[in-house]
Write a protein that holds these residues in place. Structure first.
Motif, PDB file in Angstrom:
ATOM      1  N   GLY A 190       9.254   5.707 -11.884  1.00 18.18           N
ATOM      2  CA  GLY A 190       8.099   6.119 -12.674  1.00 18.18           C
ATOM      3  C   GLY A 190       6.824   5.573 -12.068  1.00 18.18           C
ATOM      4  O   GLY A 190       6.588   5.720 -10.872  1.00 18.18           O
ATOM      5  N   ARG A 191       6.024   4.896 -12.861  1.00 19.14           N
ATOM      6  CA  ARG A 191       4.769   4.332 -12.345  1.00 19.14           C
ATOM      7  C   ARG A 191       4.928   2.897 -11.828  1.00 19.14           C
ATOM      8  O   ARG A 191       3.961   2.252 -11.472  1.00 19.14           O
ATOM      9  N   PHE A 192       6.166   2.396 -11.799  1.00 16.84           N
ATOM     10  CA  PHE A 192       6.449   1.045 -11.317  1.00 16.84           C
ATOM     11  C   PHE A 192       7.069   1.083  -9.928  1.00 16.84           C
ATOM     12  O   PHE A 192       7.841   1.985  -9.608  1.00 16.84           O
ATOM     13  N   THR A 193       6.760   0.077  -9.109  1.00 12.39           N
ATOM     14  CA  THR A 193       7.399  -0.111  -7.817  1.00 12.39           C
ATOM     15  C   THR A 193       7.991  -1.512  -7.794  1.00 12.39           C
ATOM     16  O   THR A 193       7.306  -2.482  -8.120  1.00 12.39           O
ATOM     17  N   TYR A 194       9.272  -1.600  -7.447  1.00 16.65           N
ATOM     18  CA  TYR A 194       9.977  -2.882  -7.385  1.00 16.65           C
ATOM     19  C   TYR A 194      10.372  -3.132  -5.933  1.00 16.65           C
ATOM     20  O   TYR A 194      11.023  -2.302  -5.309  1.00 16.65           O
ATOM     21  N   ASN A 195       9.969  -4.283  -5.410  1.00 19.73           N
ATOM     22  CA  ASN A 195      10.281  -4.656  -4.036  1.00 19.73           C
ATOM     23  C   ASN A 195      11.435  -5.647  -4.008  1.00 19.73           C
ATOM     24  O   ASN A 195      11.601  -6.440  -4.938  1.00 19.73           O
ATOM     25  N   SER A 196      12.208  -5.606  -2.946  1.00 22.12           N
ATOM     26  CA  SER A 196      13.389  -6.466  -2.854  1.00 22.12           C
ATOM     27  C   SER A 196      13.040  -7.947  -2.791  1.00 22.12           C
ATOM     28  O   SER A 196      13.901  -8.787  -3.020  1.00 22.12           O
ATOM     29  N   ASP A 197      11.775  -8.300  -2.514  1.00 23.27           N
ATOM     30  CA  ASP A 197      11.386  -9.711  -2.493  1.00 23.27           C
ATOM     31  C   ASP A 197      11.008 -10.226  -3.881  1.00 23.27           C
ATOM     32  O   ASP A 197      10.559 -11.350  -4.042  1.00 23.27           O
ATOM     33  N   GLY A 198      11.174  -9.377  -4.905  1.00 23.63           N
ATOM     34  CA  GLY A 198      10.884  -9.799  -6.266  1.00 23.63           C
ATOM     35  C   GLY A 198       9.504  -9.405  -6.757  1.00 23.63           C
ATOM     36  O   GLY A 198       9.216  -9.552  -7.948  1.00 23.63           O
ATOM     37  N   THR A 199       8.637  -8.921  -5.892  1.00 22.77           N
ATOM     38  CA  THR A 199       7.311  -8.491  -6.324  1.00 22.77           C
ATOM     39  C   THR A 199       7.380  -7.077  -6.881  1.00 22.77           C
ATOM     40  O   THR A 199       8.345  -6.340  -6.648  1.00 22.77           O
ATOM     41  N   SER A 200       6.355  -6.721  -7.628  1.00 24.93           N
ATOM     42  CA  SER A 200       6.323  -5.393  -8.225  1.00 24.93           C
ATOM     43  C   SER A 200       4.876  -4.957  -8.431  1.00 24.93           C
ATOM     44  O   SER A 200       3.944  -5.743  -8.258  1.00 24.93           O
ATOM     45  N   SER A 201       4.714  -3.700  -8.796  1.00 23.10           N
ATOM     46  CA  SER A 201       3.387  -3.191  -9.114  1.00 23.10           C
ATOM     47  C   SER A 201       3.517  -2.101 -10.163  1.00 23.10           C
ATOM     48  O   SER A 201       4.596  -1.537 -10.375  1.00 23.10           O
ATOM     49  N   GLN A 238      11.996   4.155   6.101  1.00 19.43           N
ATOM     50  CA  GLN A 238      12.579   5.462   5.833  1.00 19.43           C
ATOM     51  C   GLN A 238      12.773   5.594   4.335  1.00 19.43           C
ATOM     52  O   GLN A 238      13.382   4.735   3.700  1.00 19.43           O
ATOM     53  N   ARG A 239      12.250   6.673   3.785  1.00 19.57           N
ATOM     54  CA  ARG A 239      12.391   6.920   2.352  1.00 19.57           C
ATOM     55  C   ARG A 239      13.604   7.793   2.098  1.00 19.57           C
ATOM     56  O   ARG A 239      13.751   8.857   2.691  1.00 19.57           O
ATOM     57  N   ILE A 240      14.488   7.316   1.223  1.00 24.20           N
ATOM     58  CA  ILE A 240      15.661   8.071   0.794  1.00 24.20           C
ATOM     59  C   ILE A 240      15.629   8.069  -0.726  1.00 24.20           C
ATOM     60  O   ILE A 240      15.784   7.025  -1.367  1.00 24.20           O
ATOM     61  N   GLY A 241      15.406   9.243  -1.312  1.00 22.16           N
ATOM     62  CA  GLY A 241      15.253   9.326  -2.763  1.00 22.16           C
ATOM     63  C   GLY A 241      13.999   8.599  -3.196  1.00 22.16           C
ATOM     64  O   GLY A 241      12.926   8.840  -2.649  1.00 22.16           O
ATOM     65  N   ASN A 242      14.127   7.674  -4.128  1.00 20.71           N
ATOM     66  CA  ASN A 242      12.962   6.924  -4.602  1.00 20.71           C
ATOM     67  C   ASN A 242      12.894   5.519  -3.991  1.00 20.71           C
ATOM     68  O   ASN A 242      12.155   4.671  -4.467  1.00 20.71           O
ATOM     69  N   LEU A 249       0.810  -1.197   0.000  1.00 20.34           N
ATOM     70  CA  LEU A 249       0.000   0.000   0.000  1.00 20.34           C
ATOM     71  C   LEU A 249       0.851   1.258   0.000  1.00 20.34           C
ATOM     72  O   LEU A 249       0.618   2.169  -0.776  1.00 20.34           O
ATOM     73  N   PHE A 250       1.842   1.343   0.857  1.00 15.02           N
ATOM     74  CA  PHE A 250       2.666   2.547   0.927  1.00 15.02           C
ATOM     75  C   PHE A 250       3.413   2.781  -0.364  1.00 15.02           C
ATOM     76  O   PHE A 250       3.542   3.898  -0.810  1.00 15.02           O
ATOM     77  N   ALA A 251       3.930   1.744  -0.962  1.00 16.91           N
ATOM     78  CA  ALA A 251       4.757   1.897  -2.152  1.00 16.91           C
ATOM     79  C   ALA A 251       3.962   2.365  -3.353  1.00 16.91           C
ATOM     80  O   ALA A 251       4.530   2.928  -4.271  1.00 16.91           O
ATOM     81  N   THR A 252       2.634   2.183  -3.345  1.00 13.93           N
ATOM     82  CA  THR A 252       1.889   2.529  -4.538  1.00 13.93           C
ATOM     83  C   THR A 252       0.931   3.683  -4.351  1.00 13.93           C
ATOM     84  O   THR A 252       1.025   4.672  -5.061  1.00 13.93           O
ATOM     85  N   ALA A 253       0.017   3.597  -3.437  1.00 14.71           N
ATOM     86  CA  ALA A 253      -1.060   4.571  -3.362  1.00 14.71           C
ATOM     87  C   ALA A 253      -0.587   5.984  -3.086  1.00 14.71           C
ATOM     88  O   ALA A 253      -1.109   6.930  -3.642  1.00 14.71           O
ATOM     89  N   ASN A 261      12.198  -1.701   8.180  1.00 15.80           N
ATOM     90  CA  ASN A 261      12.942  -2.187   9.351  1.00 15.80           C
ATOM     91  C   ASN A 261      13.154  -3.699   9.348  1.00 15.80           C
ATOM     92  O   ASN A 261      13.909  -4.204  10.172  1.00 15.80           O
ATOM     93  N   ASP A 262      12.549  -4.429   8.432  1.00 11.15           N
ATOM     94  CA  ASP A 262      12.795  -5.875   8.360  1.00 11.15           C
ATOM     95  C   ASP A 262      13.911  -6.205   7.364  1.00 11.15           C
ATOM     96  O   ASP A 262      14.158  -7.363   7.058  1.00 11.15           O
ATOM     97  N   GLY A 263      14.552  -5.162   6.823  1.00 10.50           N
ATOM     98  CA  GLY A 263      15.648  -5.379   5.886  1.00 10.50           C
ATOM     99  C   GLY A 263      15.244  -5.339   4.429  1.00 10.50           C
ATOM    100  O   GLY A 263      16.106  -5.384   3.549  1.00 10.50           O
ATOM    101  N   SER A 264      13.970  -5.254   4.144  1.00  6.95           N
ATOM    102  CA  SER A 264      13.520  -5.196   2.757  1.00  6.95           C
ATOM    103  C   SER A 264      13.480  -3.748   2.277  1.00  6.95           C
ATOM    104  O   SER A 264      13.648  -2.817   3.062  1.00  6.95           O
ATOM    105  N   SER A 265      13.254  -3.579   0.993  1.00  8.58           N
ATOM    106  CA  SER A 265      13.174  -2.238   0.427  1.00  8.58           C
ATOM    107  C   SER A 265      12.189  -2.217  -0.730  1.00  8.58           C
ATOM    108  O   SER A 265      11.831  -3.253  -1.288  1.00  8.58           O
ATOM    109  N   SER A 266      11.727  -1.016  -1.064  1.00  9.63           N
ATOM    110  CA  SER A 266      10.832  -0.784  -2.193  1.00  9.63           C
ATOM    111  C   SER A 266      11.364   0.394  -2.970  1.00  9.63           C
ATOM    112  O   SER A 266      11.652   1.439  -2.389  1.00  9.63           O
TER     113      SER A 266
END
Length: 107
Positions: free
Chosen positions: A56-67, A38-42, A4-8, A47-52
């Motif tokens: 542009g209009r795409f979001t890529y997550n460190s677990d391999g998922t995207s939107s 914590q957001r730094i740039g894009n 939700l945070f990474a997209t909406a 806190n669990d070690g993952s990132s998003s």
């Protein structure tokens, strides 16, 4: 909450089925279930070690998922989707999240 945070709101992200409340203060996201980021740039670092990362209009997550966001719709790589109308995001699984100021509440 990451989906939700990474997209909406370029910082949203939701995966929990229970109600959640989060607060966005500057580049920090703090949720009552212990999730924080914590957001730094894009890129948002969670806190669990993952990132998003938003590109542009795409979001890529460190677990391999995207939107991908198209207008007020977001399509997730797991086959689900969401639609944002005003301050509320409605997910295809029946959940919804609403943002009022810097507060986000999900059911």
């Amino acid at each position: 909450m990451r989906k939700l945070f990474a997209t909406a709101f370029s910082l949203w992200a939701a995966t929990a089925a229970q109600a959640e409340n989060c607060q966005i203060i500057g580049n920090q996201t703090l949720c009552d279930d212990g999730v924080s980021g914590q957001r730094i740039g894009n890129t948002t670092y969670w806190n669990d070690g993952s990132s998003s990362q938003q590109v542009g209009r795409f979001t890529y997550n460190s677990d391999g998922t995207s939107s991908q966001q198209i207008g007020n719709h977001t399509y997730y790589s797991d086959g689900t989707s969401s639609q944002t109308i005003g301050t509320t995001t409605y997910f295809s699984d029946g959940r919804s999240c609403r943002r009022i100021g810097n507060q986000i509440s999900c059911d």
